[in-house]
Design an enzyme around this catalytic site. Structure first.
Site, PDB file in Angstrom:
ATOM      1  N   GLU A 111      14.436   2.273  -7.730  1.00 49.65           N
ATOM      2  CA  GLU A 111      14.549   1.401  -8.906  1.00 49.65           C
ATOM      3  C   GLU A 111      15.106   2.168 -10.096  1.00 49.65           C
ATOM      4  OE1 GLU A 111      10.978  -1.829  -8.872  1.00 49.65           O
ATOM      5  OE2 GLU A 111      12.619  -1.915 -10.300  1.00 49.65           O
TER       6      GLU A 111
ATOM      7  N   HIS B  41      19.186   2.359 -12.744  1.00 52.14           N
ATOM      8  CA  HIS B  41      19.430   2.485 -14.180  1.00 52.14           C
ATOM      9  C   HIS B  41      20.466   3.546 -14.512  1.00 52.14           C
ATOM     10  CE1 HIS B  41      15.322   0.668 -14.308  1.00 52.14           C
ATOM     11  NE2 HIS B  41      15.878  -0.006 -15.277  1.00 52.14           N
TER      12      HIS B  41
ATOM     13  N   THR C 285       0.849  -1.206   0.000  1.00 49.93           N
ATOM     14  CA  THR C 285       0.000   0.000   0.000  1.00 49.93           C
ATOM     15  C   THR C 285       0.876   1.245   0.000  1.00 49.93           C
ATOM     16  OG1 THR C 285      -0.180  -0.160   2.406  1.00 49.93           O
ATOM     17  CG2 THR C 285      -2.003  -1.058   1.082  1.00 49.93           C
TER      18      THR C 285
ATOM     19  N   LYS D  99       9.396  -3.507 -13.840  1.00 52.45           N
ATOM     20  CA  LYS D  99      10.040  -2.807 -14.945  1.00 52.45           C
ATOM     21  C   LYS D  99      11.216  -3.561 -15.563  1.00 52.45           C
ATOM     22  CE  LYS D  99       9.319   1.687 -12.690  1.00 52.45           C
ATOM     23  NZ  LYS D  99      10.028   2.883 -12.211  1.00 52.45           N
TER      24      LYS D  99
ATOM     25  N   GLY E 172      10.432   3.912  -3.521  1.00 53.05           N
ATOM     26  CA  GLY E 172      10.775   2.612  -4.110  1.00 53.05           C
ATOM     27  C   GLY E 172      10.981   2.742  -5.612  1.00 53.05           C
TER      28      GLY E 172
ATOM     29  N   GLY F 299       2.866   4.012  -2.815  1.00 53.12           N
ATOM     30  CA  GLY F 299       2.312   4.941  -3.798  1.00 53.12           C
ATOM     31  C   GLY F 299       1.429   4.235  -4.809  1.00 53.12           C
ATOM     32  N   ILE F 300       1.927   3.144  -5.387  1.00 55.01           N
ATOM     33  CA  ILE F 300       1.165   2.476  -6.437  1.00 55.01           C
ATOM     34  C   ILE F 300      -0.043   1.740  -5.869  1.00 55.01           C
ATOM     35  CG2 ILE F 300       1.268   0.597  -8.128  1.00 55.01           C
ATOM     36  CD1 ILE F 300       4.162   1.573  -8.744  1.00 55.01           C
TER      37      ILE F 300
END
EC number: 2.6.1.121
Lengths: 359, 359
Positions: free
Chosen positions: A224, A228, A11, A153, A220, A13-14
């Site tokens: 991620e 990159h 639970t 992703k 988070g 942000g997404i």
């Protein structure tokens, strides 16, 4: 299609935004949500408003997808994709809601009611590559035969899921991977835009995200993304402290630009037969100090038509659309599509582009 | 998915290009094609190249969808969407192909082999509103239980098909209507672009078509478009002679501009729950004297996100993509999707946007 009862793991942000957007979808009923400390469960449908109010700025988890706690061996823990204010101790996260109950085994608690679920949306970070695949294993082992859907992703995770395709098929489980904004929404757009062509030469996905007001809720995701950047990878990003992340953000004046990201769009488009993975490039700009997008999110698909013309089709998102809007609407759309597939007896692993019309 | 055996009714501009594009799709095998004078049938797959070479510039039919011939009562005749060179007499149309056999009852001949077909693409003009619905009736009456798909444009025909939904469901027939470029490709794009929003305010579809080299092959399409001009309707357009059509084209210097067209995109988007039909506008520019598009084909979708922002998402086709490229790729994509639905037991009437992920 009949009503769809679904659960959300995480639970942050997404996860929270998924619950919020689901209120706009008539066929969807959220019946369970969990974080690392607790679970909220109501077979008649969660009171989403109460849950969101109670957990806003009050998230259990630090965005690391930490599964190393004392209960990792039995439950794996539930991290969220968010860093918040009250991250630990009593009242952290979902248990702050009237509907939340504390538990040391949140995922097992969801699995325990899984036979009543049509779909489970996994809104967890995946800084360990096999974190989400291992969660899927647990659902499959328990005999769950609905839909699992994630918004991951990383290209390489798709392969890990593919290794499990047979297990999923035997279980009657339909797994949809990478169903957020990118990959997800933009992968679908690329698959659609490719329909003018009999051969696709190049797909370029370029995203802009302004995340000022959502920064704290989406650490988070930021973590991620940092993986990159040149000089970082998934392991080093995972080991960064919050302070170190802040330093990196500071060093870039809050604006991080990414090129040639290992974003799963490439393998997902190849799976769907649209083009070769190597013909897909993904990049973008993240601004954590402004809510305005630093660049316009654009998908361009270049190919040759059956009558020999080379052309480029373009899909562009309005700059005012937030990352959250572009993740959650599409994720729930793919979820509904996956439930339809599942009910029709189609099991295994699917990417978003494979859920598009049979292109 | 297993191989799909399909037939094409009509070998005018759209029908021929559908056959051509299908050669680029591994799963598709065209096994039958017919026009008003003949039928070509090969259960191992037609030799598309031979068929196209033989019928190029040699089309049976004048683009009026004429069903008033002597055999109308028994067969309804098969018109094509094209006017060509050798339109009548021996050797006209498909019988000019080595694979073609003359017949007075082409549609009945296709129906006679329908149990071997997974899908039938109806590439006929629909200047009589109920022409395509009546063809569907004949397939349903004969017990056909596969897919029927058309590329029609008229909003009101959808209602006529809907009246038959129950019959189709009983027959196990899946009918997809309006699956060409617009409606079809662009309807799907609008449905996808709407996924950022929880409320859609306005969808604007604006197309450009340059048809110089395809003009002769697409007179049926031009005739249908003229019906949208001020002062014309479907009945008056149908009664126009070729010379009268030429006069209209001449009076507009070859460039016809259309606004507020009765294009089925509106009802198809409403069916799919994307927005109200009245919020959809369709217009465009047709240039029959140049292959260059007179304007860029663009879909704009304006809505409000769950977090209260108003924005516009945009889908744009490269100017070098021909109408034919944008009709046939998507039509075959929707065809494949419909076969999957049909095999899963989903029958009735569907629009293209309903074949998109469960948005």
């Amino acid at each position: 299609m009949n009503e769809i009862d679904f659960a959300v793991l995480g639970t942050g942000g997404i996860g929270r935004r998924t619950l919020e957007v689901s209120q706009h979808k008539e066929q969807l009923r959220p019946v369970a949500a969990c974080d690392r400390n607790g679970i909220a469960l109501d077979r008649d449908g969660l009171d989403v408003e109460e849950l969101l109010d109670a957990t806003e700025g009050n998230i259990a988890g630090d965005g690391r997808g930490d599964t190393d706690g004392p209960d990792a061996a039995t439950d794996g823990g539930v991290a969220t994709d968010s860093g918040g204010v009250k991250q630990t101790g009593e009242g952290a996260g979902i248990v702050a809601s009237e509907q939340g109950e504390p538990t040391a085994t949140p995922i097992d608690d969801v699995i325990a009611v899984a036979e009543d679920l049509d779909a489970v949306l996994i809104a967890l970070p995946n800084l360990e590559h096999d974190f989400i695949p291992r969660i899927a294993d647990r659902f499959a082992d328990a005999g769950y035969s609905g839909v699992l859907i994630d918004v991951l992703k990383r290209s390489r995770v798709i392969g890990m899921l593919d290794e499990r395709a047979e297990t999923f098929e035997e279980a009657g489980l339909t797994f949809v991977c990478g169903a957020g904004a990118t990959p997800g929404f933009l992968t679908g757009a690329a698959a659609l835009a490719a329909q003018s062509f009999v051969e696709v030469h190049e797909i370029d996905i370029w995203w802009g995200v302004g995340l000022k007001s959502g920064y704290k809720d989406n650490r988070g995701t930021v973590r991620e993304d940092i993986a990159h950047l040149d000089g970082y990878d998934i392991e080093t990003a995972r080991d960064l402290s919050d302070d170190e992340i802040e330093e990196i953000v500071e060093a870039h004046d809050g604006v991080l630009e990414f090129h040639d990201m290992e974003h799963a769009d490439d393998v997902l488009l190849e799976r769907a037969g649209i083009c070769d993975a190597e013909d897909v490039t993904v990049g973008g700009v993240l601004d954590v100090r402004s809510d305005e997008k630093p660049t316009t999110t654009t998908v361009t698909v270049t190919g040759t038509t059956f009558d020999g013309e080379r052309a480029t089709n373009t899909f562009e998102l309005g700059d005012e659309t937030s990352m959250a809007a572009n993740v959650n609407g599409p994720a729930l759309g793919y979820l509904q599509s996956a439930v339809r597939r599942n009910r029709a007896g189609e099991y295994g692993v699917f990417g978003p582009a494979e859920l598009m019309p049979g292109f």
